[in-house]
Write a protein that holds these residues in place. Structure first.
Motif, PDB file in Angstrom:
ATOM      1  N   ASP A 454       0.835  -1.202   0.000  1.00 29.47           N
ATOM      2  CA  ASP A 454       0.000   0.000   0.000  1.00 29.47           C
ATOM      3  C   ASP A 454       0.872   1.255   0.000  1.00 29.47           C
ATOM      4  O   ASP A 454       0.645   2.188  -0.759  1.00 29.47           O
ATOM      5  CB  ASP A 454      -0.893   0.034   1.254  1.00 29.47           C
ATOM      6  CG  ASP A 454      -2.012  -0.983   1.146  1.00 29.47           C
ATOM      7  OD1 ASP A 454      -2.520  -1.169   0.025  1.00 29.47           O
ATOM      8  OD2 ASP A 454      -2.354  -1.594   2.177  1.00 29.47           O
ATOM      9  N   LYS A 459      -2.285  -0.500  -5.121  1.00 34.07           N
ATOM     10  CA  LYS A 459      -3.605  -0.567  -4.481  1.00 34.07           C
ATOM     11  C   LYS A 459      -4.062  -2.014  -4.364  1.00 34.07           C
ATOM     12  O   LYS A 459      -3.947  -2.795  -5.303  1.00 34.07           O
ATOM     13  CB  LYS A 459      -4.630   0.202  -5.338  1.00 34.07           C
ATOM     14  CG  LYS A 459      -4.668   1.679  -5.056  1.00 34.07           C
ATOM     15  CD  LYS A 459      -6.024   2.203  -4.555  1.00 34.07           C
ATOM     16  CE  LYS A 459      -7.204   2.148  -5.474  1.00 34.07           C
ATOM     17  NZ  LYS A 459      -7.268   3.093  -6.560  1.00 34.07           N
ATOM     18  N   HIS A 460      -4.589  -2.372  -3.197  1.00 30.77           N
ATOM     19  CA  HIS A 460      -5.100  -3.731  -3.051  1.00 30.77           C
ATOM     20  C   HIS A 460      -6.447  -3.847  -3.747  1.00 30.77           C
ATOM     21  O   HIS A 460      -7.284  -2.961  -3.655  1.00 30.77           O
ATOM     22  CB  HIS A 460      -5.265  -4.091  -1.570  1.00 30.77           C
ATOM     23  CG  HIS A 460      -5.830  -5.462  -1.385  1.00 30.77           C
ATOM     24  ND1 HIS A 460      -7.172  -5.699  -1.234  1.00 30.77           N
ATOM     25  CD2 HIS A 460      -5.229  -6.674  -1.395  1.00 30.77           C
ATOM     26  CE1 HIS A 460      -7.363  -7.004  -1.135  1.00 30.77           C
ATOM     27  NE2 HIS A 460      -6.209  -7.619  -1.225  1.00 30.77           N
TER      28      HIS A 460
END
Ligand code: MIC
Ligand code: SF4
Length: 692
Positions: A454, A459-460
């Protein structure tokens, strides 16, 4: 009484025995699978039993292991399997179609059914609410012929999942956590059943990651309930009609589990049991600690990314504890972590970035379905652009075929086994990780907690199950029927040899200890795979490599010593520590030693599948009544066992005389009555021939 799901499915398939843990049961097998590395022997043995057609609901022959094709052996095996399987009524999944467990999950796994496979990771199917068990090829051949499968009625270890995994934490971390609690030792005769509200958070492929690596716990199978997630997966695979909701009854009781541990050596495991299990009781005498508990509870909200450090799948550490170590290789794939969701996640993280200059990244999609879908949706292009080397859909590097790491290099793999040397490099440093942890290292060049991604601007994204998978069974050939089947020929290349049938044990074993080994000897140590896999369908040739890992340059090999002994009328004995025969289901680890004249194994404990394989090929599986007697034996000692046939018939103890040291010691012969009949007949093939 409220029942576990295990009890329900077993009861519906029970043909012999009672569901009391510890006793032997026979169960009806609905489906079987074989793969090429074990399948050639399984089909040769099936032929030797002279049963014309398979009698299961479904049998599938996969080709996924030996696809390197240096020399004619592998292709000879493929053509043999393609011709024999279809002739006798099985489906044939052609090379390139994918890893047996991934393809079976996609196309055939069904809640409530039983599956027996000649591969130790067959339990993958448990993610779909089916009882899926790994076994030796001969046991699978018997099941293909309609015979029951015999195993110990298991103790059921309850594993309650709570909450939901946090971003960058994966199903792989759940099974790694379980390995840190239960370890890979001492779970023979158990099964794992997952339950609790946390189960809902896991899609079917994530569940399959957990059940797949249940093999590393040494349990017979692992099982998830069949619920909306199962239904979604089946519908997306165009098989919605096969859905059946199934779960344990409310209030079902799981078995109380007892583990015998060493207070000093297993201190960390005991801490984990205290932390993650209910109703823990510890009874300690000196260093011996008997630890028992009710069931395991894993709170997914609190689960961190974990990894199995070299060189055992239960050598668990938190990723953050070893962060910073330089990584030279990252491999994503194997039957544990090569689903569509796994690879889309990989492509999202890699998209627009380049692999760290110090890392080589390999990606092996689990199936042709996965490969086709990532090719169509652009994920493949993103990974190729990022520098990933794409490997064909199959086992490949997981079984030491390609991608052996450099000396001293750290390799992070999403696979299930990191046994020393399995990668093909002596002294290898292989860590088993989730796809998330693999990707973090691929980008940073060092072991990195994926939750750090992160901060690096990655971005997850939660990857959802697709609504529809791309379905094309064109590479799964159906069985031939009727006159077409009868007329079909079987293609038998000259590299395929009939396996030996097994011989009756002599009444007195006049043994020589050919080798003394320590704890956790895997079938990879006994019968190496990698480039030697190509000899699987030729036992005399493959037998030259038995215990190759222990051969020393300039000295006679194990095989040479064993054959010399056999030719002079002696009998080979192998002495081992705990958990002998861990890992693969390969029956060659019994078949080849038998060919070399090994007649007994004496170990502190023997793993389930290997014990069954030893019996099937008429090798006495003895365990020390008193583990300390192990210390008093040396390689080269003469061990005499008298009245073998009488012992096999009924005794559960056998006296062994060490003629070299003039001592005697006691061994246990723990066998079910059926196994006694097999041993006295000289192996399962002879027993089947005699109708036993
Ligand atoms: C493995 O993972 O070790 C294998 C190769 O798949 C084996 C089967 C074999 O040895 O052919 C297994 O797990 O049973
Ligand atoms: Fe293939 Fe590896 Fe799975 Fe064994 S563990 S079936 S070698 S991918």
């Amino acid at each position: 009484m409220a029942q576990t799901l295990t009890a329900k499915i077993l009861a519906a398939h029970l043909v012999e025995g009672e569901l009391t843990p510890g006793g032997e049961i026979g169960i009806r097998i609905d489906q079987t699978l074989t793969q090429d590395a074990t399948g050639t022997t399984a089909y040769l043995l099936f032929e030797a039993m002279e049963i014309p057609r398979v009698k299961t609901e479904l049998s599938v022959s996969y080709v996924d292991h030996n696809m390197a094709q240096f020399g004619p052996e592998n292709h000879n095996d493929h053509l043999y399997l393609q011709s024999i399987s279809r002739k006798v009524g099985a489906y044939h999944s052609r090379p390139g179609n994918g890893i047996c467990h991934q393809v079976h999950l996609e196309r055939f796994a069904q809640p409530g059914k039983t599956l027996l496979g000649s591969d130790s990771h067959t339990p993958t199917g448990g993610g779909m609410g089916m009882i899926s068990i790994g076994a030796g090829g001969l046991d699978v051949a018997v099941a293909m012929g309609g015979g029951p499968f015999y195993t110990t009625a298991p103790k059921v270890i309850g594993v309650e999942l709570k909450g939901k995994p946090r971003p960058w934490v994966a199903a792989k971390d759940i099974i790694l956590r379980l390995l840190s609690i239960l370890t890979s030792k001492g779970n023979v005769g158990c099964a794992v059943e997952y339950f609790g509200e946390g189960v809902k958070a896991l899609a079917a492929p994530a569940r399959a990651t957990c059940t797949n690596m249940g093999a590393e716990l040494g349990v017979t199978f692992s099982l998830f309930p069949s619920d909306e997630q199962t239904q979604r997966f089946l519908e997306a695979q165009g098989r919605g009609d096969q859905y059946k909701p199934m779960s344990a009854d409310a209030g079902a009781k799981y078995d109380r589990i007892t583990k015998k541990l060493s207070a000093s050596r297993d201190a960390a495991v005991i801490e984990n049991i205290k932390q993650f299990c209910t109703d823990v009781k510890i009874n300690q005498q000196g260093d011996a600690a008997e630890v028992s508990f009710g069931h395991v509870v894993i709170d997914l909200d609190k689960l961190p990314p974990l990894m199995a450090a070299p060189s055992s799948p239960d050598n668990i550490v938190a990723v953050s504890d070893v962060a910073g170590l330089p990584v030279a290789q990252v491999l994503i794939g194997s039957c544990t972590n090569s689903s569509y969701q796994d690879l889309v996640l990989a492509s999202r993280v890699l998209a627009g970035r380049t692999v760290h200059p110090g890392v080589e990244l390999g990606v092996a999609p689990g199936s042709r379905q996965v490969l086709e879908m990532i090719a169509r949706d652009g994920s493949l292009a993103a990974m190729v652009r990022a520098g990933a080397r794409i490997v064909e859909s199959g086992c490949g590097p997981c079984i030491g075929l390609g991608f052996s790491p450099a000396e001293g290099a750290i390799s992070l793999r999403t696979f299930n086994r990191n046994f020393a040397g399995r990668s093909g490099t002596k002294g290898d440093k292989v860590y088993l990780v989730s796809v998330e942890t693999a990707l973090a290292a691929a980008l940073t060049g060092k072991i990195t907690d994926p939750r750090e991604l992160d901060k690096m601007g990655v971005k997850h994204a939660a990857i959802e199950l697709p609504e529809k998978f791309s379905i094309d069974d064109g590479m799964i050939q159906p069985p031939l029927e009727g006159p077409e089947a009868q007329a079909a020929g079987v293609i038998r290349g000259s590299t395929i040899a009939k396996p030996p049938r097994g011989e009756k044990l002599p009444d007195a074993v006049n043994g020589t200890v050919l080798l003394k080994v320590g704890d956790k000897i895997t079938t990879d140590h006994i019968m190496p795979a990698g480039e030697l896999l190509k000899y699987r369908s030729n036992v005399p040739q493959y037998a030259n490599y038995v215990f190759n890992a222990f051969n020393e340059a300039g000295k006679p090999t194990f095989a040479q010593r064993a054959l010399d002994l056999k030719n002079s009328g002696g009998h080979g004995v192998v002495v081992a520590g705990e958990s002998y025969g861990q890992g693969s289901s390969r029956e060659h680890a019994a078949l080849c030693p038998m060919h070399l004249g090994v007649r007994a194994v004496i170990a502190k404990s023997i793993e389930r599948i290997h014990q069954a394989n030893l019996v099937n090929f008429a090798i006495l599986p003895l365990t020390f009544a008193n583990g300390a007697d192990y210390d008093a034996i040396e390689a080269g000692d003469t061990l005499v066992i008298e009245n073998v046939q009488t012992a096999i018939a009924s005794a559960d103890r056998v006296t062994v005389r060490n003629a070299t040291r003039n001592t005697t010691f006691e061994c246990q012969l723990k066998l079910a009555p059926r196994q006694r009949r097999i041993l006295s007949a000289g192996g399962l093939l002879r027993a089947v021939g005699e109708g036993k």
